[in-house]
Design a protein around this motif. Structure first.
Motif, PDB file in Angstrom:
ATOM      1  N   HIS A 140      27.754 -12.256  24.692  1.00 54.98           N
ATOM      2  CA  HIS A 140      28.131 -10.968  25.292  1.00 54.98           C
ATOM      3  C   HIS A 140      27.926 -11.034  26.805  1.00 54.98           C
ATOM      4  CE1 HIS A 140      27.818  -9.550  21.157  1.00 54.98           C
ATOM      5  NE2 HIS A 140      26.580  -9.984  21.119  1.00 54.98           N
ATOM      6  N   PRO A 141      28.702 -11.858  27.515  1.00 57.29           N
ATOM      7  CA  PRO A 141      28.466 -12.001  28.955  1.00 57.29           C
ATOM      8  C   PRO A 141      28.724 -10.702  29.700  1.00 57.29           C
ATOM      9  CG  PRO A 141      30.506 -13.088  28.340  1.00 57.29           C
ATOM     10  CD  PRO A 141      29.864 -12.617  27.064  1.00 57.29           C
ATOM     11  N   LYS A 142      27.829 -10.397  30.607  1.00 55.78           N
ATOM     12  CA  LYS A 142      27.964  -9.211  31.446  1.00 55.78           C
ATOM     13  C   LYS A 142      28.454  -9.668  32.815  1.00 55.78           C
ATOM     14  CE  LYS A 142      25.118  -6.372  28.763  1.00 55.78           C
ATOM     15  NZ  LYS A 142      25.349  -7.029  27.547  1.00 55.78           N
ATOM     16  N   GLN A 143      29.338  -8.896  33.409  1.00 55.45           N
ATOM     17  CA  GLN A 143      29.815  -9.242  34.739  1.00 55.45           C
ATOM     18  C   GLN A 143      28.678  -9.073  35.732  1.00 55.45           C
ATOM     19  OE1 GLN A 143      33.433  -6.907  35.391  1.00 55.45           O
ATOM     20  NE2 GLN A 143      34.269  -8.760  36.300  1.00 55.45           N
ATOM     21  N   LYS A 144      28.584 -10.033  36.623  1.00 55.99           N
ATOM     22  CA  LYS A 144      27.554  -9.979  37.649  1.00 55.99           C
ATOM     23  C   LYS A 144      28.217 -10.133  39.002  1.00 55.99           C
ATOM     24  CE  LYS A 144      24.183 -11.748  34.484  1.00 55.99           C
ATOM     25  NZ  LYS A 144      25.133 -11.715  33.400  1.00 55.99           N
ATOM     26  N   GLU A 145      27.674  -9.415  39.965  1.00 59.15           N
ATOM     27  CA  GLU A 145      28.221  -9.535  41.316  1.00 59.15           C
ATOM     28  C   GLU A 145      27.823 -10.877  41.893  1.00 59.15           C
ATOM     29  OE1 GLU A 145      27.633  -6.258  43.950  1.00 59.15           O
ATOM     30  OE2 GLU A 145      27.711  -4.819  42.297  1.00 59.15           O
ATOM     31  N   LEU A 146      28.690 -11.395  42.784  1.00 55.69           N
ATOM     32  CA  LEU A 146      28.364 -12.646  43.456  1.00 55.69           C
ATOM     33  C   LEU A 146      27.046 -12.498  44.193  1.00 55.69           C
ATOM     34  CD1 LEU A 146      31.805 -13.785  44.904  1.00 55.69           C
ATOM     35  CD2 LEU A 146      30.505 -14.829  43.064  1.00 55.69           C
ATOM     36  N   GLY A 147      26.202 -13.493  44.077  1.00 49.71           N
ATOM     37  CA  GLY A 147      24.910 -13.452  44.741  1.00 49.71           C
ATOM     38  C   GLY A 147      23.846 -12.691  43.968  1.00 49.71           C
ATOM     39  N   SER A 148      24.172 -12.232  42.764  1.00 49.47           N
ATOM     40  CA  SER A 148      23.207 -11.481  41.962  1.00 49.47           C
ATOM     41  C   SER A 148      21.981 -12.339  41.665  1.00 49.47           C
ATOM     42  CB  SER A 148      23.854 -11.048  40.645  1.00 49.47           C
ATOM     43  OG  SER A 148      22.892 -10.574  39.734  1.00 49.47           O
ATOM     44  N   LYS A 149      20.829 -11.720  41.753  1.00 49.24           N
ATOM     45  CA  LYS A 149      19.580 -12.417  41.450  1.00 49.24           C
ATOM     46  C   LYS A 149      19.424 -12.671  39.948  1.00 49.24           C
ATOM     47  CE  LYS A 149      16.903 -11.003  45.493  1.00 49.24           C
ATOM     48  NZ  LYS A 149      17.862 -11.553  46.360  1.00 49.24           N
ATOM     49  N   LYS A 150      20.255 -12.023  39.132  1.00 45.28           N
ATOM     50  CA  LYS A 150      20.177 -12.200  37.679  1.00 45.28           C
ATOM     51  C   LYS A 150      20.730 -13.541  37.229  1.00 45.28           C
ATOM     52  CE  LYS A 150      20.134  -7.383  36.308  1.00 45.28           C
ATOM     53  NZ  LYS A 150      20.724  -6.365  35.459  1.00 45.28           N
ATOM     54  N   VAL A 151      21.663 -14.103  37.983  1.00 37.47           N
ATOM     55  CA  VAL A 151      22.309 -15.351  37.568  1.00 37.47           C
ATOM     56  C   VAL A 151      21.297 -16.497  37.464  1.00 37.47           C
ATOM     57  CG1 VAL A 151      24.035 -17.086  38.164  1.00 37.47           C
ATOM     58  CG2 VAL A 151      24.600 -14.657  38.337  1.00 37.47           C
ATOM     59  N   PRO A 152      20.476 -16.765  38.506  1.00 36.42           N
ATOM     60  CA  PRO A 152      19.491 -17.849  38.350  1.00 36.42           C
ATOM     61  C   PRO A 152      18.519 -17.604  37.196  1.00 36.42           C
ATOM     62  CG  PRO A 152      19.664 -17.189  40.656  1.00 36.42           C
ATOM     63  CD  PRO A 152      20.465 -16.195  39.855  1.00 36.42           C
ATOM     64  N   THR A 153      18.144 -16.352  36.963  1.00 34.25           N
ATOM     65  CA  THR A 153      17.249 -16.022  35.850  1.00 34.25           C
ATOM     66  C   THR A 153      17.917 -16.331  34.522  1.00 34.25           C
ATOM     67  OG1 THR A 153      16.250 -14.269  37.169  1.00 34.25           O
ATOM     68  CG2 THR A 153      15.913 -14.140  34.790  1.00 34.25           C
ATOM     69  N   GLU A 154      19.187 -15.966  34.416  1.00 29.95           N
ATOM     70  CA  GLU A 154      19.934 -16.220  33.188  1.00 29.95           C
ATOM     71  C   GLU A 154      20.094 -17.716  32.930  1.00 29.95           C
ATOM     72  OE1 GLU A 154      24.318 -15.061  31.995  1.00 29.95           O
ATOM     73  OE2 GLU A 154      23.087 -13.270  32.312  1.00 29.95           O
ATOM     74  N   ILE A 155      20.369 -18.477  33.982  1.00 33.98           N
ATOM     75  CA  ILE A 155      20.500 -19.932  33.845  1.00 33.98           C
ATOM     76  C   ILE A 155      19.169 -20.544  33.427  1.00 33.98           C
ATOM     77  CG2 ILE A 155      20.923 -22.086  35.109  1.00 33.98           C
ATOM     78  CD1 ILE A 155      22.979 -20.435  36.793  1.00 33.98           C
ATOM     79  N   ALA A 156      18.089 -20.104  34.061  1.00 28.23           N
ATOM     80  CA  ALA A 156      16.751 -20.614  33.710  1.00 28.23           C
ATOM     81  C   ALA A 156      16.417 -20.276  32.266  1.00 28.23           C
ATOM     82  CB  ALA A 156      15.707 -20.044  34.661  1.00 28.23           C
TER      83      ALA A 156
END
Length: 183
Positions: A140-156
């Motif tokens: 269920h991918p959620k759209q994230k804005e470019l540069g969002s701090k959530k992306v590195p957390t999600e990858i980790a």
């Protein structure tokens, strides 16, 4: 009519989807892809590999990780279902607990079936919580804005859940296999 069976019954399904074997193979394939990606990063930094090779290694690790998380989730659902219907009537289980969230089943069913206490902060439960979050982010991918701090957390979280998948499954199986408390 009671939801609980008079005594545990053990059986088998008509078809074995071999999820456990597929899961173990997925663990190995992810471990290889993860090591290959780490090696590609090191070799790129020393100028031995072009960026395309690093990207290809990243893609391979991502694909094997997705397969691993999906297989782990399916296997854990299969395990907790098989455990439940060993002690509970299958129809009653489906009617009353079938749609319960997976994490809740792992906390509730050992208590309901064998009076086993499973702590909310048990390491296997915490690993399951992270595996579910990582799996849900894929499904269920959620759209994230470019540069969002959530992306590195999600990858980790994704990498951590993949790297811990075998430990998670083994820890949860140990909960089910552990002896029930004496009455």
């Amino acid at each position: 009519r009671s939801m609980k069976k008079a005594k545990p019954t053990f059986g088998h399904s008509k078809f074995d989807y071999r999820l456990a074997a597929i899961f173990r193979r997925a663990v190995k394939e992810f471990e290889v892809a993860d090591a290959d990606k780490e090696r590609a990063d090191r070799e790129y930094k020393t100028g031995k590999l072009p960026p395309e090779a690093v990207f290809a290694a990243l893609e391979r690790r991502t694909e094997t990780g997705v397969i691993l998380l999906m297989t782990a989730g399916a296997l854990l659902e299969q395990f907790i279902y098989s455990y439940a219907v060993t002690f509970l009537e299958a129809e009653s289980f489906e009617e009353h607990l079938g749609k319960t969230q997976t994490l809740t089943k792992w906390l509730l069913l050992p208590k309901l079936c064998e009076n086993k206490e499973v702590s909310e902060d048990d390491p296997a439960i915490n690993n399951l919580r992270e595996l579910i979050k990582a799996r849900n982010a894929v499904v269920h991918p959620k759209q994230k804005e470019l540069g969002s701090k959530k992306v590195p957390t999600e990858i980790a979280r994704f990498l951590s859940a993949c790297r811990n998948a075998a430990t998670t499954v083994d820890g949860l199986v140990e909960i089910l296999k552990s002896p029930a408390p004496k009455a």
